[in-house]
Design a protein around this motif. Structure first.
Motif, PDB file in Angstrom:
ATOM      1  N   ILE A 296      73.132 109.938 -14.241  1.00 19.99           N
ATOM      2  CA  ILE A 296      72.043 110.738 -14.795  1.00 19.99           C
ATOM      3  C   ILE A 296      71.105 109.816 -15.573  1.00 19.99           C
ATOM      4  O   ILE A 296      71.539 108.828 -16.165  1.00 19.99           O
ATOM      5  CB  ILE A 296      72.567 111.856 -15.726  1.00 19.99           C
ATOM      6  N   LYS A 297      69.821 110.121 -15.523  1.00 21.98           N
ATOM      7  CA  LYS A 297      68.828 109.344 -16.257  1.00 21.98           C
ATOM      8  C   LYS A 297      68.453 110.111 -17.515  1.00 21.98           C
ATOM      9  O   LYS A 297      68.054 111.274 -17.450  1.00 21.98           O
ATOM     10  CB  LYS A 297      67.587 109.094 -15.399  1.00 21.98           C
ATOM     11  N   VAL A 298      68.570 109.469 -18.650  1.00 23.67           N
ATOM     12  CA  VAL A 298      68.373 110.128 -19.934  1.00 23.67           C
ATOM     13  C   VAL A 298      67.440 109.292 -20.804  1.00 23.67           C
ATOM     14  O   VAL A 298      67.273 108.087 -20.578  1.00 23.67           O
ATOM     15  CB  VAL A 298      69.720 110.352 -20.658  1.00 23.67           C
ATOM     16  N   PRO A 299      66.819 109.900 -21.814  1.00 20.96           N
ATOM     17  CA  PRO A 299      65.911 109.145 -22.674  1.00 20.96           C
ATOM     18  C   PRO A 299      66.638 108.224 -23.637  1.00 20.96           C
ATOM     19  O   PRO A 299      67.734 108.529 -24.107  1.00 20.96           O
ATOM     20  CB  PRO A 299      65.145 110.240 -23.427  1.00 20.96           C
ATOM     21  N   ARG A 300      66.002 107.093 -23.927  1.00 25.46           N
ATOM     22  CA  ARG A 300      66.477 106.237 -25.002  1.00 25.46           C
ATOM     23  C   ARG A 300      66.228 106.938 -26.336  1.00 25.46           C
ATOM     24  O   ARG A 300      65.297 107.728 -26.468  1.00 25.46           O
ATOM     25  CB  ARG A 300      65.738 104.896 -25.001  1.00 25.46           C
ATOM     26  N   VAL A 301      67.038 106.625 -27.319  1.00 26.41           N
ATOM     27  CA  VAL A 301      66.828 107.177 -28.653  1.00 26.41           C
ATOM     28  C   VAL A 301      65.435 106.776 -29.151  1.00 26.41           C
ATOM     29  O   VAL A 301      65.049 105.610 -29.088  1.00 26.41           O
ATOM     30  CB  VAL A 301      67.914 106.682 -29.620  1.00 26.41           C
ATOM     31  N   GLY A 302      64.691 107.770 -29.621  1.00 28.21           N
ATOM     32  CA  GLY A 302      63.354 107.514 -30.133  1.00 28.21           C
ATOM     33  C   GLY A 302      62.270 107.521 -29.082  1.00 28.21           C
ATOM     34  O   GLY A 302      61.085 107.422 -29.406  1.00 28.21           O
ATOM     35  N   HIS A 303      62.637 107.638 -27.814  1.00 31.15           N
ATOM     36  CA  HIS A 303      61.660 107.683 -26.718  1.00 31.15           C
ATOM     37  C   HIS A 303      61.977 108.905 -25.857  1.00 31.15           C
ATOM     38  O   HIS A 303      62.410 108.796 -24.714  1.00 31.15           O
ATOM     39  CB  HIS A 303      61.727 106.395 -25.898  1.00 31.15           C
ATOM     40  N   PHE A 304      61.745 110.084 -26.440  1.00 27.03           N
ATOM     41  CA  PHE A 304      62.302 111.325 -25.910  1.00 27.03           C
ATOM     42  C   PHE A 304      61.380 112.093 -24.967  1.00 27.03           C
ATOM     43  O   PHE A 304      61.828 113.046 -24.330  1.00 27.03           O
ATOM     44  CB  PHE A 304      62.698 112.246 -27.065  1.00 27.03           C
ATOM     45  N   SER A 305      60.121 111.773 -24.880  1.00 30.63           N
ATOM     46  CA  SER A 305      59.213 112.567 -24.055  1.00 30.63           C
ATOM     47  C   SER A 305      59.550 112.413 -22.579  1.00 30.63           C
ATOM     48  O   SER A 305      60.200 111.440 -22.165  1.00 30.63           O
ATOM     49  CB  SER A 305      57.759 112.162 -24.296  1.00 30.63           C
ATOM     50  N   GLU A 306      59.092 113.369 -21.779  1.00 34.26           N
ATOM     51  CA  GLU A 306      59.302 113.283 -20.331  1.00 34.26           C
ATOM     52  C   GLU A 306      58.699 112.011 -19.758  1.00 34.26           C
ATOM     53  O   GLU A 306      59.306 111.343 -18.915  1.00 34.26           O
ATOM     54  CB  GLU A 306      58.696 114.505 -19.641  1.00 34.26           C
TER      55      GLU A 306
ATOM     56  N   GLU B  81      58.079 109.133 -21.296  1.00 31.32           N
ATOM     57  CA  GLU B  81      58.846 107.958 -21.708  1.00 31.32           C
ATOM     58  C   GLU B  81      60.168 107.879 -20.961  1.00 31.32           C
ATOM     59  O   GLU B  81      60.611 106.788 -20.565  1.00 31.32           O
ATOM     60  CB  GLU B  81      59.110 108.007 -23.214  1.00 31.32           C
ATOM     61  N   THR B  82      60.805 109.016 -20.740  1.00 30.74           N
ATOM     62  CA  THR B  82      62.078 109.023 -20.012  1.00 30.74           C
ATOM     63  C   THR B  82      61.877 108.577 -18.584  1.00 30.74           C
ATOM     64  O   THR B  82      62.683 107.811 -18.027  1.00 30.74           O
ATOM     65  CB  THR B  82      62.718 110.421 -20.051  1.00 30.74           C
ATOM     66  N   ARG B  83      60.795 109.052 -17.987  1.00 29.49           N
ATOM     67  CA  ARG B  83      60.485 108.652 -16.609  1.00 29.49           C
ATOM     68  C   ARG B  83      60.242 107.143 -16.523  1.00 29.49           C
ATOM     69  O   ARG B  83      60.666 106.476 -15.578  1.00 29.49           O
ATOM     70  CB  ARG B  83      59.259 109.419 -16.122  1.00 29.49           C
ATOM     71  N   GLU B  84      59.579 106.611 -17.548  1.00 30.17           N
ATOM     72  CA  GLU B  84      59.198 105.203 -17.522  1.00 30.17           C
ATOM     73  C   GLU B  84      60.331 104.285 -17.974  1.00 30.17           C
ATOM     74  O   GLU B  84      60.574 103.232 -17.359  1.00 30.17           O
ATOM     75  CB  GLU B  84      57.977 104.991 -18.434  1.00 30.17           C
ATOM     76  N   SER B  85      61.016 104.652 -19.058  1.00 32.03           N
ATOM     77  CA  SER B  85      61.968 103.708 -19.657  1.00 32.03           C
ATOM     78  C   SER B  85      63.350 104.300 -19.894  1.00 32.03           C
ATOM     79  O   SER B  85      64.165 103.720 -20.620  1.00 32.03           O
ATOM     80  CB  SER B  85      61.415 103.189 -20.994  1.00 32.03           C
ATOM     81  N   GLY B  86      63.613 105.462 -19.298  1.00 36.06           N
ATOM     82  CA  GLY B  86      64.924 106.077 -19.472  1.00 36.06           C
ATOM     83  C   GLY B  86      66.041 105.224 -18.910  1.00 36.06           C
ATOM     84  O   GLY B  86      65.817 104.320 -18.090  1.00 36.06           O
ATOM     85  N   VAL B  87      67.251 105.512 -19.325  1.00 31.21           N
ATOM     86  CA  VAL B  87      68.424 104.741 -18.932  1.00 31.21           C
ATOM     87  C   VAL B  87      69.310 105.584 -18.024  1.00 31.21           C
ATOM     88  O   VAL B  87      69.539 106.774 -18.291  1.00 31.21           O
ATOM     89  CB  VAL B  87      69.222 104.309 -20.183  1.00 31.21           C
ATOM     90  N   VAL B  88      69.801 104.983 -16.961  1.00 28.14           N
ATOM     91  CA  VAL B  88      70.742 105.646 -16.071  1.00 28.14           C
ATOM     92  C   VAL B  88      72.155 105.365 -16.567  1.00 28.14           C
ATOM     93  O   VAL B  88      72.564 104.201 -16.681  1.00 28.14           O
ATOM     94  CB  VAL B  88      70.581 105.168 -14.616  1.00 28.14           C
ATOM     95  N   ILE B  89      72.867 106.436 -16.908  1.00 29.46           N
ATOM     96  CA  ILE B  89      74.268 106.276 -17.317  1.00 29.46           C
ATOM     97  C   ILE B  89      75.150 106.888 -16.231  1.00 29.46           C
ATOM     98  O   ILE B  89      74.793 107.886 -15.602  1.00 29.46           O
ATOM     99  CB  ILE B  89      74.545 106.924 -18.684  1.00 29.46           C
ATOM    100  N   THR B  90      76.279 106.261 -16.008  1.00 28.94           N
ATOM    101  CA  THR B  90      77.112 106.614 -14.851  1.00 28.94           C
ATOM    102  C   THR B  90      78.552 106.867 -15.274  1.00 28.94           C
ATOM    103  O   THR B  90      79.100 106.144 -16.106  1.00 28.94           O
ATOM    104  CB  THR B  90      77.065 105.483 -13.801  1.00 28.94           C
ATOM    105  N   ALA B  91      79.121 107.907 -14.691  1.00 29.93           N
ATOM    106  CA  ALA B  91      80.555 108.190 -14.837  1.00 29.93           C
ATOM    107  C   ALA B  91      81.228 107.943 -13.504  1.00 29.93           C
ATOM    108  O   ALA B  91      80.787 108.460 -12.465  1.00 29.93           O
ATOM    109  CB  ALA B  91      80.772 109.635 -15.283  1.00 29.93           C
ATOM    110  N   GLY B  92      82.278 107.145 -13.509  1.00 27.29           N
ATOM    111  CA  GLY B  92      83.025 106.889 -12.293  1.00 27.29           C
ATOM    112  C   GLY B  92      84.220 107.813 -12.174  1.00 27.29           C
ATOM    113  O   GLY B  92      84.583 108.512 -13.122  1.00 27.29           O
TER     114      GLY B  92
END
Length: 546
Positions: free
Chosen positions: A118-128, A130-141
């Motif tokens: 899932i791609k989620v916003p970085r802390v402090g960069h919460f807008s749609e 910003e998330t689209r541009e600099s969001g982080v993909v976190i993964t569960a295996g």
């Protein structure tokens, strides 16, 4: 050496730790929580692992009173419910080397999911944006736990679980509850729910019987009424003002309760939405909550505190075109700005608090949690074990990855401050539109302090055809006219606690949560046009050539 009760363990990871002196004399800060966690054995996180809130708390509560017992209001259904006997064996699943041929738990080998990203916003960069541009993909295996990559994975989350929910997410909400509310009695517990409506249904099954009446605001959450009615339970509405429930009116109604007239025994439950109340937007002040709690103590009333909008408390409203109030400068200042909860002032264990991620993360997560005394939480978990089970494992894993593993408590508070400021802007937008368009001689309102709703009172007595036309007919006519003009607001009569009561007020509810500011402005303009036509009122601001 300090006594055992004054020793804590600082977590280096979730499976290792070092012993440190007890730090409980100092306030817990959001970014201290992970460091205060007790060392956890890996078996704590396995499939359907039983978990108890008490193991996840950071403070000692031994000096606080224990909750009252509520045997006198607990239903026969709740007393006889034994839970799921097969789940009692789950506590052995973490034993090393155990070969299980016991419970009907399928092998994760047959889960057709290898990883979830899932791609989620970085802390402090919460807008749609910003998330689209600099969001982080976190993964569960699938096997992150076995491979020591994480304490929560697909093989665990996607399997069966306990009625209390996963130990991983239960730990997080327990810490959050302790950080925000610091309950005032000893034996409080948390358990996960699949949302507050389901939690209310279970609470009513545990604490009310057919024929009962429970007290609430005179205008209340319509789904709460609709949940109660099939159980044979009715609401008794208490008069309100801009701060919600009136404690003196509540005391008077309870003190003079007549079984023959009311057709029900004296109520022993209060259902209330204290913050950003649905539908009125009213928020009970600290002193108001204290007064209501005192009335509940006097009449031995148990409180169901439904708080989905608690973190939608907004910046103070200072009037149209007034300068913005600076946002909270720190997490401590943010938490201090929140009206204290009933849970935080409850010394008797007479409050069941319903929390939810629906309004602050996503309604479709279907994750909430319940906080109450150990006696009632144990009963709630037994009910969940044979009905709803627990929130979907997919949702639990996603929410945990975001809140615990990525944002942490500090980042989550940053997010809550972000949505506080965003909702403040939308609240201010709808109030500005009302000032601009609505005829004050017909429509009045109070600026909401919290929540998602704006409650507008219509002076129906000024309608040119009143009293020949009833309140209901005028409400219907306005409602349909607003739709014809291209907007939708909700009829106040849909929120009566008891539709049998006589009502001499007319309201409409608007929400500022679902539309951008320019759409809010246009919707209120269209509402204004409909009201002006209905009441033959001319004038008002003109927008976009209308």
């Amino acid at each position: 050496m300090a006594p055992p009760s004054a020793i804590d363990v600082e977590a280096v990871t979730d499976t290792t730790g070092v012993t440190i002196p007890d730090p409980l004399s100092a306030p817990i800060k959001s970014n201290d929580i992970f460091g205060r966690r007790r060392k956890a054995d890996k078996s704590q996180w396995v499939i359907a692992a039983p978990a108890d809130t008490v193991n996840f708390r950071h403070r000692s509560y031994d000096h606080k009173p224990k909750a009252k017992r509520w045997d006198h209001i607990i239903t026969h259904e709740a007393q006889t419910r034994k839970g799921n006997s097969l789940k009692k064996a789950a506590k052995y699943l973490g034993k090393p080397g155990l070969i299980t041929l016991g419970g009907g738990i399928p092998s994760s080998e047959f889960f057709p999911f290898e990883e979830l990203s899932i791609k989620v916003p970085r802390v402090g960069h919460f807008s749609e944006a910003e998330t689209r541009e600099s969001g982080v993909v976190i993964t569960a295996g699938k096997h992150d736990l076995a491979e020591d990559k994480s304490i929560f994975d697909i093989s665990t989350a996607f399997n069966y679980g306990q009625g209390a929910g996963s130990a991983q997410l239960l730990r997080y909400v327990t810490e959050h509850t302790e950080l925000v509310h610091n309950p005032a009695y000893q034996d409080w517990r948390c358990t996960l729910s699949i949302g507050s409506t389901s939690a209310l249904d279970m609470a009513l099954r545990m604490l009310s019987r057919p024929g009962d009446m429970i007290i609430s605001e005179e205008y209340t959450f319509s789904a709460a009424v609709e949940t109660a009615i099939p159980l044979g339970v009715r609401m008794a509405g208490i008069p309100m003002d801009a701060q919600g429930l009136l404690p003196d009116a509540m005391d008077q109604i309870l003190s003079t309760w007549d079984v023959q007239t009311k057709g029900a025994r004296k109520p022993h439950l209060l259902y209330t939405v204290p913050t950003g109340q649905n539908p009125t937007g009213a928020t009970q002040s600290h002193s108001r909550r204290r007064a209501i709690y005192a009335v509940c103590q006097k009449h031995d009333i148990y409180i169901i505190e439904d708080e989905p909008y608690y973190f939608l408390q907004m910046q103070p409203y200072t009037g149209p075109n007034a300068p913005d109030v600076p946002p909270p400068a720190s997490h401590a200042e943010f938490l201090q700005s929140l009206v204290p909860s009933y849970l935080s002032m409850d010394v008797d264990g007479r409050v069941m608090r319903l929390d939810s991620f629906s309004k602050v993360l996503a309604p479709g997560s279907r994750i909430g949690w319940v906080t109450a005394s150990q006696q009632l939480i144990e009963m709630y978990k037994k009910h969940a074990d044979v009905s709803t089970q627990c929130p979907a494992g997919t949702s639990q894993l996603i929410v945990w990855k975001l809140l615990d593993e990525f944002w942490g408590h500090s980042g989550y508070l940053d997010w809550l401050i972000h949505i506080r400021l965003s909702y403040t802007q939308r609240r201010d937008a709808i109030l500005a539109a009302c000032e601009r368009y609505l005829p004050r001689e017909v429509v009045s309102w109070q600026p909401p302090m919290a929540g998602m709703f704006h409650w507008m009172k219509i002076d129906f007595r000024k309608h040119p055809q009143y009293p020949e036309r009833s309140i209901e007919e005028i409400e219907e006519s306005i409602f349909l006219s607003v739709i014809e003009h291209g907007a939708l607001v909700m009829r106040g009569s849909w929120f009566y606690a008891d539709a049998q009561d006589a009502h001499d007020t007319l309201f409409f509810r608007a929400t500022y949560a679902a539309a951008p500011k320019e759409k809010i402005d246009e919707a209120i303009h269209r509402f204004s046009v409909a009201v002006r036509e209905e009441f033959s009122v001319n004038g008002g601001a003109v927008r976009n050539g209308h």
